[in-house]
Write a protein that holds these residues in place. Structure first.
Motif, short mmCIF file in Angstrom:
data_model
loop_
_atom_site.label_atom_id
_atom_site.label_comp_id
_atom_site.label_asym_id
_atom_site.label_seq_id
_atom_site.Cartn_x
_atom_site.Cartn_y
_atom_site.Cartn_z
N ILE A 1 33.90 30.13 -70.44
CA ILE A 1 33.99 30.17 -71.69
C ILE A 1 32.00 30.77 -71.17
N VAL A 2 32.32 32.06 -71.58
CA VAL A 2 31.18 32.88 -70.91
C VAL A 2 30.13 33.67 -72.92
N LYS A 3 28.63 33.03 -72.21
CA LYS A 3 28.05 34.10 -73.34
C LYS A 3 26.83 34.49 -72.90
N GLU A 4 26.57 35.37 -73.46
CA GLU A 4 25.69 36.30 -72.71
C GLU A 4 24.56 36.68 -73.91
N PHE A 5 23.41 36.76 -73.93
CA PHE A 5 22.12 37.15 -74.55
C PHE A 5 21.74 38.20 -74.05
N ARG B 1 22.24 35.35 -69.03
CA ARG B 1 23.49 34.45 -69.42
C ARG B 1 23.78 33.53 -69.36
N ALA B 2 23.96 32.93 -70.74
CA ALA B 2 23.70 31.74 -71.32
C ALA B 2 24.26 30.76 -70.90
N LEU B 3 25.68 31.52 -70.52
CA LEU B 3 27.05 30.15 -69.50
C LEU B 3 27.07 31.14 -69.20
N SER B 4 27.86 30.43 -68.71
CA SER B 4 29.27 31.75 -66.96
C SER B 4 30.09 30.92 -66.94
N GLY B 5 31.20 30.86 -67.15
CA GLY B 5 32.55 30.12 -66.83
C GLY B 5 32.12 28.97 -67.54
N VAL B 6 31.87 28.24 -67.89
CA VAL B 6 31.44 26.66 -68.26
C VAL B 6 33.34 26.30 -68.87
N ASP B 7 33.80 25.51 -68.44
CA ASP B 7 34.56 24.71 -69.02
C ASP B 7 34.54 23.03 -69.37
N PHE B 8 35.36 23.01 -70.55
CA PHE B 8 34.91 21.62 -71.03
C PHE B 8 36.18 21.11 -71.81
N ARG B 9 36.46 20.24 -71.71
CA ARG B 9 37.46 19.39 -72.50
C ARG B 9 37.09 17.87 -73.04
N LEU B 10 38.11 17.91 -74.41
CA LEU B 10 37.44 16.60 -75.23
C LEU B 10 38.72 15.78 -75.50
N PHE B 11 38.76 14.69 -75.26
CA PHE B 11 40.04 14.40 -75.61
C PHE B 11 39.51 12.88 -77.00
N PRO B 12 40.88 13.28 -77.55
CA PRO B 12 41.29 12.03 -79.33
C PRO B 12 40.48 10.81 -78.46
N GLY B 13 39.80 10.20 -79.45
CA GLY B 13 39.47 8.91 -79.28
C GLY B 13 38.46 8.45 -78.18
N GLU B 14 37.57 9.49 -77.64
CA GLU B 14 36.84 9.37 -76.98
C GLU B 14 35.42 9.94 -77.54
N ILE B 15 34.00 8.90 -76.44
CA ILE B 15 33.21 9.30 -77.25
C ILE B 15 32.11 10.61 -75.73
N HIS B 16 31.64 11.61 -75.27
CA HIS B 16 32.03 12.55 -74.97
C HIS B 16 30.32 12.86 -74.67
N ALA B 17 29.57 12.82 -72.97
CA ALA B 17 28.35 12.95 -73.94
C ALA B 17 27.68 14.08 -73.26
#
Lengths: 512, 340
Positions: A13-17, A21-37
């Motif tokens: 994920i890249v986001k530029e303002f 450069r607010a986000l440079s190449g961020v990976d993130f995943r989320l599984f069902p039935g979990e609480i993810h901080a």
């Protein structure tokens, strides 16, 4: 055992303002039935990541996959329809409508266009019941405290599925700092709800500044720093010290130093004396003495009267009884102006609405209180003003160090520093800090605490209000304990005083 | 869950005392207004009993003489509930009288053709104002103020003098009496009551109606809750324009003429009726039934002053002013109580 498939996967994920450069190449995943901080200091990119996910911001690079299909949401309501709901720190509901209606508005059950009220109330009651909450769904939302309203907001977002069975149902629930204005009991209630949803298979993304809460409720965490991914860990594999190091990217010397800090014993003469000061509906009459160079911490639950006590000392509320003596002279405070003249400064807990003027620049905000003490007819010379502002921006390390930046665009921690600078510039004798570290990251927190220590060493008296007992305990010479709008005990800090002891005092309401 | 076992205590502290509940009840202002109406009516009965005040027709005349105001106020209720304001009501009414009288008298169109045209023009005017308010994010106060001047000006474009209507079908429509036992209602009053019932249904039993309340309660939240807010706002002003035009038609029937100065300032009467009926000016709270009582109270003041005989008509305004002031203070007290 093979891991299940993630319900949500964000890659590169890249986001530029403009200029950032607010986000440079961020990976993130989320599984069902979990609480993810999702963790990181202020400005690490947590909010940006959430906003990119929910369609508030557009995406400059990378892909988002929800349940196996690539998605790109154009608006939060589109995200919501696809099963990604967000509950913000501020409750976004309509207080004038009933709880049931707030849960279902926009997707009320209808027959031939006529809203079926009985069915709506029944389904809302069932939903609330299923989630283990005890809320009268027919009562107007405004009759409930903020914490319950927040629970209702979660119930609403969970019930995204149309009452007629259409709609996706919530797969991903994002909770953006839901706990920052809740007290302990309310947090527990929220956690119970979160666990129940987790058991139903909802993936929860949880953002909080309270590390203890992360360890209490989360399964997995992702740490961001300066817009890049630092790592993804199971919560049980990483201890708090390790986590904080990951977040700030350096060792904890700075924080350790504070832990070991000895309170200086150099407490001077009597500065302020309150004799039976009280206000009906605010706080019961109390006696309080504050000496020069002393730090007095106020401990107590949210709503126990901490802020009310501080407001009386500052003249923001008018006392019904008692008298107040500052520097040997009895003062009658009818307005904060009198308090400022007497050398009392008050950093409000609500920096956004009561303290700062977001549309003015850093310089203008810093200079406000000093100008007020001089009166409007005697402006501060430009050169002197700029010098003062530059000095405090440097001393408090306000970032960006640009006096012309608008305060509204600064991060929470820096806004807090601007507010502090404003009062420090008036060189008060007594500084009242109401929740100065709420909602700011751990690095800025440590800096503010260090500042409190050094100010008191210079002879300034500080009244320190904080929800975190460790913080109060670490900094204060004397700890005032409040319960049910009453100052129930004043404990002199020493080795025998622990957070447990304070908690006991709060719980029992007695001075032991 | 350990917390659920502690729930009773938590629930106790949450439920407010009975007194606070009564004071916080949103229906209270409507009941106060209804009570006020009954008290005023009772005073009228006891003072003017020998002058015929007790006759049923005197009561029904309240509906007949204020039918147009009721319709306009129902439109204004929608707008105020949504947190907005519509100042163009009086001008649209005035314009409709002119428009109708001109088409019927000067152009010779039959009234049944003119009615839908007039309604369409009013609704379109409201739509335009709503569109501007929504899409350019301009204060409703300013936009509808522009509407006020625009429609009043258009009256004078049609004709500088008043046009009286001699058309037979119009007069027969105006004089039709719907008998209710010993007394009667006019067509205008019936239309007004139908509009009232329809408004009640729309506000309480349709998604659109609930969106109006939601937007009035917290516009920002309504947006974040994913409600189609823009359309709702435009619809509200379109509705208000439609109601104003309908009120204009009823006014034309009632007075049987068009005049560029008809209904000057009537938007303020409508707003006063809505507020006296217990709707919060800040939006989100109120009932259209309250608006009915608001209109009836204003009408009753007029009747009482007429029966008194010696009082001049400006006392109506004074009484309205006093009432409005009192009701705004009551609202203030209620909202501040609700917050704590």
């Amino acid at each position: 055992m093979a891991e299940p498939l993630p319900v949500l996967e964000m890659t590169g994920i890249v986001k530029e303002f403009p200029g950032v450069r607010a986000l440079s190449g961020v990976d993130f995943r989320l599984f069902p039935g979990e609480i993810h901080a999702l963790l990181g200091e202020n400005g690490a990119g947590k909010s940006t990541l959430i906003k990119v996910l929910t369609g508030v911001h557009s995406l400059d690079g990378g892909t988002i996959t929800l349940s196996g299909t690539t998605v790109r949401f154009a608006s939060p309501s589109q995200a919501q329809q696809a099963g990604v709901s967000t509950v913000y720190q501020e409750v976004n509901l309509c207080p004038n409508l009933s709880v049931a209606e707030n849960i279902f508005i926009g997707r009320e059950p209808t027959r031939f266009g006529r809203i079926q009220w009985k069915r709506l109330r029944r389904e809302a009651a069932e939903l609330v019941d299923r989630l283990g909450l005890d809320i009268d769904v027919t009562a107007p939302l405004s009759s409930y405290p903020l914490a319950v309203q927040q629970l209702v907001a979660i119930v609403r977002s969970v019930g995204t599925g149309d009452a007629d069975g259409q709609g996706a149902g919530t797969k991903v629930l994002i909770l953006d700092e839901p706990t920052s204005s809740l007290d302990r009991d309310e947090v527990l209630e929220l956690f119970a709800l979160m666990r129940r949803l987790k058991d139903e298979g909802v993936a929860i993304l949880f953002v909080s500044h309270f590390l203890d809460q992360i360890y209490e409720v989360c399964d997995r965490m992702t740490v961001l720093r300066n817009g890049t991914l630092v790592g993804e860990h199971m919560v049980r594999d990483l201890d708090q010290v390790g986590l904080v190091q990951l977040m700030i990217g350096k060792a904890l010397d700075q924080l350790e130093e504070l832990h070991d800090q000895q309170l200086h014993s150099d407490v001077g003469e009597l500065l302020l004396k309150a004799d039976g000061l009280g206000r009906v509906g605010g706080i019961a009459p109390f006696d309080l003495e504050i000496k020069k160079g002393e730090v007095i911490g106020l401990a107590g639950l949210l709503g126990s009267g901490r802020t009310e006590l501080a407001r009386l000392l500052f003249g923001a509320d008018h006392p019904d009884s008692g008298k107040l003596t500052i520097g040997g002279k009895q003062v009658s405070m009818s307005a904060p102006n009198d308090a400022i003249a007497a050398g009392v400064a008050f950093c409000s807990e609500n920096r956004k609405t009561e303290g700062l003027v977001p549309d003015l620049t850093v310089r203008e905000n810093i200079i406000l209180a000093l100008q007020a003490t001089r009166g409007w007819t005697r402006p501060i010379p430009v050169a002197q003003r700029d010098e003062l502002v530059a000095k405090y921006i440097k001393a408090l390390d306000i970032r960006p160090a640009n006096p012309e930046a608008r305060v509204g665009q600064l991060s929470g921690g820096n806004q807090q520093k601007v507010l502090l600078a404003r009062w420090l510039i008036t060189q008060p004798k007594l500084l009242i800090l109401d929740e100065p570290t709420r909602g700011i990251d751990i690095g800025a927190k440590a800096e503010i605490q260090k500042l409190v220590v050094s100010l008191s060493e210079e002879g300034m008296a500080v009244l320190y209000i904080a929800a975190e007992l460790e913080e109060v305990l670490r900094l204060s010479h004397t700890i005032g304990v409040l319960r049910d709008r009453k100052l129930v005990a004043q404990l002199a800090n020493g080795p025998e005083i622990t957070t447990t002891r304070i908690l006991e005092t709060i719980a029992s309401g007695e001075h032991q | 869950m350990s917390t659920t076992t502690q729930r009773p205590t938590a629930a106790d502290s949450r439920t407010t005392g009975k007194a606070a509940r009564v004071l916080g009840d949103r229906r209270l202002p409507v009941l106060v207004t209804a009570g006020l109406f009954l008290v005023m009516y009772g005073v009228g009965l006891s003072r003017y009993q020998n002058y015929g005040f007790a006759e049923a027709q005197v009561f029904l005349n309240l509906f007949i003489d204020n039918s147009y105001l009721l319709v306009a106020a129902v439109g204004a209720t929608f707008v105020i509930l949504s947190g907005g304001i519509d100042l163009s009501v009086g001008s649209v009414i005035g314009f409709t009288t002119m428009f109708t009288a001109w088409l019927v008298e000067r152009q010779g169109l039959p009234i049944v053709v003119v009615i839908p045209m007039a309604l369409a023009v009013g609704a379109f005017g409201g739509f335009l104002m709503g569109y501007v308010i929504q899409n350019f994010e301009i204060q409703p106060f300013i936009v509808t103020l522009a509407g006020l001047f625009l429609f009043r000006g258009l009256c004078l474009v049609i004709s500088k003098e008043s046009i009286s209507i001699g058309d037979a079908s119009v007069s027969s429509m105006a004089q039709t009496q719907v008998s209710l036992g010993g007394a009667f209602l006019s067509i205008g009053a019936i239309v007004a009551l139908v509009v009232l019932a329809a408004a009640f249904y729309v506000l309480h039993y349709t998604r659109f109606g609930r969106r109006v309340y939601a937007i009035g309660g917290n516009e920002q939240s309504a947006l974040l809750m994913g409600l189609p807010q823009g359309g709702t706002k435009i619809a509200v002003y379109t509705m208000s324009g439609f109601c104003s035009a309908l009120a204009g038609l009823l006014f034309t029937l009632y007075i049987q003429s068009g005049d560029p100065l008809h209904a000057t300032g009537m938007e303020l009467d409508a707003i006063a009726a809505v507020v006296i009926g217990g709707t919060l000016l800040t939006g989100g709270s109120g009932y259209v039934i309250g608006t009915l009582f608001g209109v009836l109270v204003l009408g009753l003041i007029k009747s009482l002053i007429q029966f008194e005989g010696t009082l001049s008509s400006w006392w109506t305004k004074i009484a309205t002013g006093v009432l409005l002031c009192a009701f705004i203070l009551i609202q203030r007290a209620m909202t501040s109580r609700r917050k704590t």
